[in-house]
Design a protein around this motif. Structure first.
Motif, short mmCIF file in Angstrom:
data_model
loop_
_atom_site.label_atom_id
_atom_site.label_comp_id
_atom_site.label_asym_id
_atom_site.label_seq_id
_atom_site.Cartn_x
_atom_site.Cartn_y
_atom_site.Cartn_z
N ASP A 181 8.00 6.03 23.97
CA ASP A 181 8.91 5.36 24.88
C ASP A 181 8.40 5.58 26.30
OD1 ASP A 181 9.44 8.01 25.37
OD2 ASP A 181 11.50 7.97 24.62
N MET A 182 9.19 5.19 27.30
CA MET A 182 8.73 5.27 28.68
C MET A 182 8.42 6.71 29.08
SD MET A 182 7.85 4.10 31.56
CE MET A 182 8.36 2.44 31.97
N ASP A 183 9.33 7.64 28.76
CA ASP A 183 9.12 9.03 29.14
C ASP A 183 7.88 9.60 28.45
OD1 ASP A 183 11.38 8.98 30.73
OD2 ASP A 183 12.71 9.64 29.11
N GLU A 184 7.70 9.26 27.18
CA GLU A 184 6.53 9.75 26.44
C GLU A 184 5.25 9.17 27.02
OE1 GLU A 184 4.30 11.60 23.26
OE2 GLU A 184 6.22 11.97 24.24
N PHE A 185 5.26 7.86 27.32
CA PHE A 185 4.07 7.21 27.87
C PHE A 185 3.73 7.78 29.24
CE2 PHE A 185 2.09 3.49 30.10
CZ PHE A 185 0.92 3.48 29.36
N GLU A 186 4.76 8.04 30.04
CA GLU A 186 4.53 8.63 31.36
C GLU A 186 3.91 10.01 31.23
OE1 GLU A 186 7.69 10.25 34.42
OE2 GLU A 186 7.47 8.08 34.71
N ASP A 187 4.40 10.80 30.27
CA ASP A 187 3.85 12.13 30.06
C ASP A 187 2.40 12.06 29.60
OD1 ASP A 187 4.38 15.13 29.73
OD2 ASP A 187 3.67 14.59 27.73
N ILE A 188 2.08 11.08 28.74
CA ILE A 188 0.70 10.91 28.28
C ILE A 188 -0.21 10.58 29.46
CG2 ILE A 188 -0.83 9.44 26.90
CD1 ILE A 188 1.45 9.15 24.89
N CYS A 189 0.27 9.71 30.35
CA CYS A 189 -0.55 9.32 31.51
C CYS A 189 -0.78 10.48 32.47
CB CYS A 189 0.12 8.16 32.25
SG CYS A 189 0.14 6.59 31.34
N LEU A 190 0.21 11.34 32.62
CA LEU A 190 0.11 12.42 33.59
C LEU A 190 -0.54 13.68 33.03
CD1 LEU A 190 3.64 12.10 35.26
CD2 LEU A 190 1.46 11.29 36.15
N ASN A 191 -0.71 13.73 31.72
CA ASN A 191 -1.29 14.91 31.08
C ASN A 191 -2.70 14.60 30.60
OD1 ASN A 191 -1.91 17.21 29.64
ND2 ASN A 191 0.04 17.28 28.53
N PRO A 192 -3.73 15.10 31.28
CA PRO A 192 -5.11 14.79 30.88
C PRO A 192 -5.43 15.21 29.45
CG PRO A 192 -5.05 15.80 33.07
CD PRO A 192 -3.68 15.94 32.49
N ASP A 193 -4.75 16.24 28.96
CA ASP A 193 -5.04 16.71 27.60
C ASP A 193 -4.59 15.72 26.54
OD1 ASP A 193 -6.06 19.03 28.69
OD2 ASP A 193 -4.16 20.12 28.55
N ARG A 194 -3.75 14.75 26.93
CA ARG A 194 -3.24 13.78 25.96
C ARG A 194 -3.81 12.38 26.21
NH1 ARG A 194 3.07 13.86 25.50
NH2 ARG A 194 2.51 13.00 23.47
N ALA A 233 -12.49 6.40 28.86
CA ALA A 233 -12.04 7.78 29.03
C ALA A 233 -12.33 8.32 30.42
CB ALA A 233 -12.68 8.68 27.98
N ASP A 234 -13.32 7.72 31.13
CA ASP A 234 -13.69 8.19 32.46
C ASP A 234 -12.89 7.51 33.57
OD1 ASP A 234 -15.57 9.80 31.26
OD2 ASP A 234 -17.20 8.33 31.49
N PHE A 235 -12.10 6.48 33.25
CA PHE A 235 -11.32 5.78 34.26
C PHE A 235 -10.19 6.68 34.75
CE2 PHE A 235 -12.33 1.45 32.10
CZ PHE A 235 -13.61 1.50 32.63
N ASP A 236 -9.74 6.43 35.99
CA ASP A 236 -8.53 7.11 36.45
C ASP A 236 -7.33 6.50 35.72
OD1 ASP A 236 -7.27 4.88 38.13
OD2 ASP A 236 -9.24 5.07 39.08
N VAL A 237 -6.21 7.17 35.77
CA VAL A 237 -5.05 6.75 34.97
C VAL A 237 -4.55 5.37 35.38
CG1 VAL A 237 -3.39 7.89 36.50
CG2 VAL A 237 -2.80 7.49 34.11
N PHE A 238 -4.70 5.00 36.66
CA PHE A 238 -4.20 3.71 37.12
C PHE A 238 -5.05 2.57 36.55
CE2 PHE A 238 -3.61 6.96 40.44
CZ PHE A 238 -2.24 7.09 40.36
N THR A 239 -6.36 2.77 36.49
CA THR A 239 -7.23 1.77 35.88
C THR A 239 -6.95 1.65 34.38
OG1 THR A 239 -8.94 2.26 37.52
CG2 THR A 239 -9.62 1.04 35.56
N LYS A 240 -6.69 2.77 33.74
CA LYS A 240 -6.37 2.74 32.31
C LYS A 240 -5.10 1.92 32.06
CE LYS A 240 -8.50 7.18 31.10
NZ LYS A 240 -8.26 8.56 30.63
N VAL A 241 -4.09 2.12 32.89
CA VAL A 241 -2.84 1.37 32.73
C VAL A 241 -3.09 -0.12 32.94
CG1 VAL A 241 -0.56 0.96 33.74
CG2 VAL A 241 -1.35 3.30 33.34
N LYS A 242 -3.94 -0.47 33.93
CA LYS A 242 -4.24 -1.88 34.17
C LYS A 242 -4.97 -2.50 32.98
CE LYS A 242 -4.45 -1.54 39.22
NZ LYS A 242 -5.31 -1.65 40.43
N VAL A 243 -5.87 -1.73 32.35
CA VAL A 243 -6.59 -2.24 31.18
C VAL A 243 -5.61 -2.47 30.02
CG1 VAL A 243 -8.28 -1.65 29.41
CG2 VAL A 243 -8.80 -1.22 31.81
#
Length: 381
Positions: A59-72, A126-136
């Protein structure tokens, strides 16, 4: 809900307090929440995630946590792979070839937005920053909608007009900014781009002599002429048409203008943030803000209260489970101590019994020897 008011009406009302104060969240989280692609993608997941086989637990909270946590971050690749499988005709897609086949989609459909490069070896997701990953991920989700009939056929609830796919405005404020409430129950605000005023050319007058044509101007001189009312006879070079680049100017990258100059903001997520926003418009006399205030109180706050109560019950349940585990661990520890004490007691009792048995046996032997001695004495006598 009242209609959107004219701007001159809005200027007569009291403007609400600014909501642009710095959030308690970290800057990375705030920037992520203010990405329109981030909100749009999660709305897509809510509507079509099951169809494209995205993990339903996200869900949104889970997806946000995935984006903010490099280990995930590997979970983002899994999501992208699920989308790519729906878009690409290639079978047997794996994480190892995700970069190459996603690049092929970009080169075929959006080459100017391609973040994977054009070298022999593609840039790695995997090397993109999180914002580029979200755009992809957002771009891949957009391409899945290219065949709406395919998605509609797989939906459990048939929606021939696709009306359930649309997100209508939730309200407006005194500055005519538009608010949206998505299925994540977060409040978003869209600020439209300012429309530049069009310069008005003065009418021609025959009495005025025709001036000598001016030399071709630079980009700076053209911008100056846009804000002044020159006579047409004084300038034989028309200003650039709105939406087209002036001579010598480079066209902007579509990837940078993909929201048409509008601003997207996440205004409220938690109950406290909603309460702060409601307080900022509580005394407003603007009819749209009154309606927005009422809509939030009636439609959003009850949901947040139920969610907060459910979260509170969840925390209490987890606390009880933790306490039970602690009690069980204590009971086990006490049981082990009791067992140890019982074994010690039994060992002590066994030792005492053995000692008593040996003493009794020794006494019996002594008594037997005494009897034997007495019998020998009686025989001699």
């Amino acid at each position: 809900m009242p209609r959107k008011r004219a701007r001159d009406e809005a200027e007569l009302d009291v403007s609400h307090l600014q909501q642009d104060e710095q959030r308690k969240d970290n800057p990375l989280q705030s920037r992520l929440r203010n990405m329109w692609q981030f909100a749009s993608f999660m709305q897509y997941v809510f509507l079509f995630g099951k169809i494209v086989k995205i993990d339903e637990s996200i869900d949104m909270d889970e997806f946000e946590d995935i984006c903010l946590n490099p280990d995930r971050s590997s979970r983002l690749t899994d999501i992208g792979l699920a989308l790519l499988k729906y878009v690409s005709s290639h079978r047997g897609l794996t994480p190892e070839i995700f970069d190459e086949y996603t690049r092929r989609q970009y080169l075929a459909k959006a080459p100017l937005r391609n973040p994977f490069g054009e070298e022999e070896e593609p840039n790695h997701f995997a090397d993109f920053d999180v914002f580029t990953k979200v755009k992809v991920l957002h771009q891949l989700s957009t391409w899945t909608l290219g065949n709406a009939e395919r998605i509609r056929a797989q939906m459990l609830e048939k929606d021939s007009e696709q009306t359930q796919w649309r997100i209508e405005p939730f309200g407006w404020d005194s500055e005519d900014r538009t608010y949206f409430l998505l299925d994540d129950d977060r409040l978003y605000r869209r600020t439209d781009a300012l429309i530049p005023s069009t310069p008005v050319k003065a009418a021609k007058t025959k009495s005025k002599p025709k001036a000598k044509p001016r030399a071709r101007g630079t980009r700076a001189s053209k911008r100056i002429r846009l804000s002044e009312n020159f006579d047409e006879s004084e300038d034989d070079q028309d200003p650039p048409v709105q939406g087209t680049p002036a001579d010598g100017e480079e066209q902007s990258d579509p990837a940078e203008d993909d929201f048409d100059g509008m601003k997207w903001e996440c205004i409220a997520v938690t109950m406290d943030e909603y309460q702060d926003f409601l307080e900022s418009i509580r005394r407003s006399r603007d009819r749209n803000e009154k309606s927005l205030h009422r809509s939030i109180l009636e439609s959003v706050i009850p949901i947040l209260e139920k969610r907060a109560e459910a979260q509170r019950q969840k925390v209490l349940r987890q606390q009880r489970e933790y306490e039970n585990l602690q009690k069980l661990a204590t009971a086990k520890r006490s049981s082990r101590l009791a067992d140890k004490q019982e074994r010690q007691r039994e060992a002590e009792e066994a030792a005492i019994a053995e000692q008593k048995r040996r003493a009794d046996l020794e006494m019996a032997h002594k008594e037997q020897r005494r009897q034997e001695q007495m019998e020998e004495v009686s025989k001699i006598a």
